[in-house]
Design a protein around this motif. Structure first.
Motif, PDB file in Angstrom:
ATOM      1  N   LYS A   1      36.657  92.907  54.287  1.00 36.79           N
ATOM      2  CA  LYS A   1      36.979  92.747  55.710  1.00 36.79           C
ATOM      3  C   LYS A   1      38.169  91.794  55.742  1.00 36.79           C
ATOM      4  O   LYS A   1      38.002  90.570  55.616  1.00 36.79           O
ATOM      5  CB  LYS A   1      35.775  92.144  56.466  1.00 36.79           C
ATOM      6  CG  LYS A   1      36.031  91.891  57.947  1.00 36.79           C
ATOM      7  CD  LYS A   1      35.824  93.110  58.821  1.00 36.79           C
ATOM      8  CE  LYS A   1      36.045  92.784  60.295  1.00 36.79           C
ATOM      9  NZ  LYS A   1      35.764  93.925  61.176  1.00 36.79           N
TER      10      LYS A   1
ATOM     11  N   GLU B   1      37.268  97.448  55.857  1.00 38.40           N
ATOM     12  CA  GLU B   1      36.956  97.587  57.283  1.00 38.40           C
ATOM     13  C   GLU B   1      37.987  96.872  58.148  1.00 38.40           C
ATOM     14  O   GLU B   1      38.216  95.673  58.002  1.00 38.40           O
ATOM     15  CB  GLU B   1      35.555  97.030  57.605  1.00 38.40           C
ATOM     16  CG  GLU B   1      35.204  97.343  59.057  1.00 38.40           C
ATOM     17  CD  GLU B   1      33.992  96.608  59.614  1.00 38.40           C
ATOM     18  OE1 GLU B   1      33.091  96.236  58.857  1.00 38.40           O
ATOM     19  OE2 GLU B   1      33.988  96.408  60.847  1.00 38.40           O
TER      20      GLU B   1
ATOM     21  N   ASP C   1      31.229  90.620  58.953  1.00 38.87           N
ATOM     22  CA  ASP C   1      30.944  92.048  58.754  1.00 38.87           C
ATOM     23  C   ASP C   1      30.745  92.392  57.275  1.00 38.87           C
ATOM     24  O   ASP C   1      29.855  93.189  56.937  1.00 38.87           O
ATOM     25  CB  ASP C   1      32.088  92.901  59.321  1.00 38.87           C
ATOM     26  CG  ASP C   1      32.048  92.966  60.837  1.00 38.87           C
ATOM     27  OD1 ASP C   1      31.132  92.374  61.443  1.00 38.87           O
ATOM     28  OD2 ASP C   1      32.942  93.610  61.416  1.00 38.87           O
TER      29      ASP C   1
HETATM   30 MG   LIG Z   1      32.600  95.504  62.248  1.00 36.49          MG
END
Ligand SMILES: [Mg+2]
Ligand SMILES: Nc1ncnc2c1ncn2[C@@H]1O[C@H](COP(=O)(O)OP(=O)(O)OP(=O)(O)O)[C@@H](O)[C@H]1O
Length: 240
Positions: A37, A110, A50
């Motif tokens: 992330k 992500e 996350d």
């Molecule tokens: Mg997320």
């Protein structure tokens, strides 16, 4: 395919849950997995982000990496500016993903919010990192009314940048889908030009990790390491 960029139509649409499901299916198949992330917004230091959430759901073997954290729940460039923190460049994101790819079978990157959210004041986005990585992009989308437009816009933006799009995964499929949700199953592929590659049931993010791992392959197309079939799913949810 060792790096997949997980993007989507916006924020809070299930990118983390879908990332977790892909990571869980890959880990269950014996693959080493990392979740990256790059920019985590909206959280103070010390709180799981996350990437950590995905590793919690997908399994203890999954590596979680975050490159920058900005406390305010804003686009990364805005949140960085307001916090007086450095922004992330596409090169830094690509370098981190490449490094993880050298030691893992699969790296899931992500994004923050939707595809064209800015990461720095020059206007770079996750799309620029995907270009540097030469990595395909997975589009996570909502199930409900409005998703045809936002998913098709995202697909067009990917095409305009000559980025490879894997397909669409529905981030949160309701237990009791309304007419729009059911019609969208057939209309999403025809409108966006992208195949439907899965649907994660609503509430799955709250499952116990063991239950999540056991169920995840059934939510994903074989191309994402699962056993889901678009044809069976459409048959199970007729528009009526
Ligand atoms: Mg997320
Ligand atoms: N299938 C699902 N099951 C359970 N909860 C879900 C599901 N999809 C989304 N959620 C919930 O909705 C919220 C947003 O989901 P998620 O964090 O995956 O979104 P996101 O697209 O990753 O957002 P962000 O842009 O902040 O990274 C979370 O609170 C998550 O728990």
């Amino acid at each position: 395919m060792s790096v997949i960029v997980v993007s989507g139509t916006g924020t809070e649409i299930g990118k983390t849950v879908v990332t977790s499901a892909i990571a869980a299916a890959a880990a269950a198949a014996g693959r080493s997995v990392a979740v990256l992330k790059p920019a985590q917004t909206g959280l103070e230091p010390g709180v799981p982000g996350d990437a950590a959430d995905a590793a919690r759901l997908a399994g203890p073997s999954v590596t979680a990496v975050e490159l920058a954290r900005y406390p305010e729940p804003l686009a990364p460039d805005t949140a960085a500016r307001r916090a007086g923190l450095p922004t992330l460049s596409p090169a830094e994101i690509a370098e981190a993903a490449d490094k993880l790819a050298a030691s893992h079978d699969l790296v899931l990157v992500e994004g923050a919010g939707g595809l064209l959210v800015r990461f720095d004041e020059a206007g770079h986005t996750l799309a620029d990192a995907a270009r540097l990585l030469d990595a395909p992009v997975l589009v996570v989308a909502p199930a409900a009314l409005g998703t045809l437009n936002s998913t098709t816009l995202t697909a067009e933006a990917l095409r305009a940048r000559q980025l490879a799009a894997l397909g669409v995964v529905i981030g949160s499929w309701p237990a009791d889908p309304d007419l729009a949700c059911r019609c969208n199953l057939a209309d999403l592929p025809s409108s966006s030009g992208l195949p439907l590659l899965g649907a994660v049931p609503e509430g799955s993010g709250a499952l116990a990790p063991e239950e999540f791992r056991a169920a995840a392959p059934a939510w994903l197309d074989p191309s994402l390491g699962g056993t889901w079939s678009a044809r069976s799913f459409l048959a199970a949810w007729p528009a009526g």
